[in-house]
Design a protein around this motif. Sequence first.
Motif, mmCIF file in Angstrom:
data_model
loop_
_atom_site.group_PDB
_atom_site.id
_atom_site.type_symbol
_atom_site.label_atom_id
_atom_site.label_comp_id
_atom_site.label_asym_id
_atom_site.label_seq_id
_atom_site.Cartn_x
_atom_site.Cartn_y
_atom_site.Cartn_z
ATOM 1 N N ILE A 96 41.965 19.758 121.768
ATOM 2 C CA ILE A 96 42.991 20.762 122.289
ATOM 3 C C ILE A 96 42.388 22.170 121.784
ATOM 4 O O ILE A 96 41.758 22.273 121.032
ATOM 5 C CB ILE A 96 44.180 20.450 121.664
ATOM 6 N N GLU A 97 42.653 23.127 123.027
ATOM 7 C CA GLU A 97 42.320 24.385 122.934
ATOM 8 C C GLU A 97 43.321 25.347 123.012
ATOM 9 O O GLU A 97 44.190 25.200 123.863
ATOM 10 C CB GLU A 97 41.097 24.673 123.933
ATOM 11 N N CYS A 98 43.690 26.180 122.058
ATOM 12 C CA CYS A 98 44.835 27.014 122.067
ATOM 13 C C CYS A 98 44.335 28.404 122.659
ATOM 14 O O CYS A 98 43.408 29.166 121.965
ATOM 15 C CB CYS A 98 45.684 27.367 120.554
ATOM 16 N N VAL A 99 44.582 28.632 124.008
ATOM 17 C CA VAL A 99 43.963 29.622 124.886
ATOM 18 C C VAL A 99 44.813 30.888 124.580
ATOM 19 O O VAL A 99 44.083 32.044 124.838
ATOM 20 C CB VAL A 99 43.827 29.422 126.123
ATOM 21 N N ALA A 100 46.265 30.992 123.959
ATOM 22 C CA ALA A 100 46.732 32.277 123.715
ATOM 23 C C ALA A 100 47.783 32.175 122.994
ATOM 24 O O ALA A 100 48.555 30.938 122.708
ATOM 25 C CB ALA A 100 47.426 32.727 125.058
ATOM 26 N N ALA A 101 48.126 32.988 121.953
ATOM 27 C CA ALA A 101 49.320 32.941 120.763
ATOM 28 C C ALA A 101 49.962 34.176 121.248
ATOM 29 O O ALA A 101 49.230 35.405 121.055
ATOM 30 C CB ALA A 101 48.794 32.812 119.568
#
Length: 333
Positions: free
Chosen positions: A29-34
């Motif tokens: 999984i890749e979190c691309v924005a917070a």
Amino acid sequence: MTKLKVAMIGLGMAAGHHARALLDLSDRIECVAAFSQTAARREAFAAEYPIPVTGDLDAIFADKTTEAVLILTPPSSHLELVQRCATAKKHILLEKPLDISFERSEAIVRAATDAGVLLAMVLQNRFRSAAMKLDEIVRSGRLGQLIEASAAIRNWRPQSYYDVEGRGTMARDGGGVLLTQGIHTIDLLLSFAGTPRDVSAFVRTSPIHSMETEDLVTATFAYENGAIGTLNATTCAYPGLPERIELLGTKGTAVFTGAKLDAAFTDGTTITEGGEKSGSGAGANPMAFGHEMHRALIENFVDAIRNGAPLRVTGEDALKAHRFIAEILAAGR
């Protein structure tokens, strides 16, 4: 298989546990924005976690490569954010509770269902090893017929916790100890014992706290199968005790305390499970526990999206807890 691209919306109290879980699962999984609308929160988060931050909420929904969104904002904002996710066809992992009212909570579940997107709930106690073992015991019939199923949530929150703007109010949180703290244990209790009915209750705001909503509750009820039960919930129990669920059956008794399960059966056998010393969040710091349960929950979310695995905690599950809480509050009135 390509990594699942997700975004986080909300960088408040729970964001750290989610961020650490996402980083543990970086192979899948890749979190691309917070996102946070507050610059100070974006800066603090970026200083601690290697995840891109943004103040542009519209960009998250416009990005077609982002398949899922973690919504970690206050409850009063959930419905509108879920509706935007549904319109954008993005799967949703939603912090508890669903929203501030039962009607808005129903609308959330309906929006996700109608859009054909997954709605998973952050009720992470379902992923404690002791809770999973107790679920297995109940479903196998080893306890026999349940005759009593009760729970106690003995948390402590100092007044400073409720002095944060909006906390413990109907407008932001939708309620007090039941919806904000107790829902985790209530969700577990209902998953083991089924739907309560015939609810009676005392609901109070104690002299310990100056707040709009309840901090002290005692309820009694029956279940559809004829079993009876009690629920005690408070944020007045200094310094905070582990939550407790007791199940009495015709073939044995099971006691779930915090992270540990002890079960004894009339055939002379016993089971002990869990007991991990990872903290409980029952005291003044609500996040004083490890992120392992969040990691397991997010991994289940990824498996559901990628492989069609069943979600362990759905919006419908959370709605059952919301309905029970609404019945307790109505009985108290």
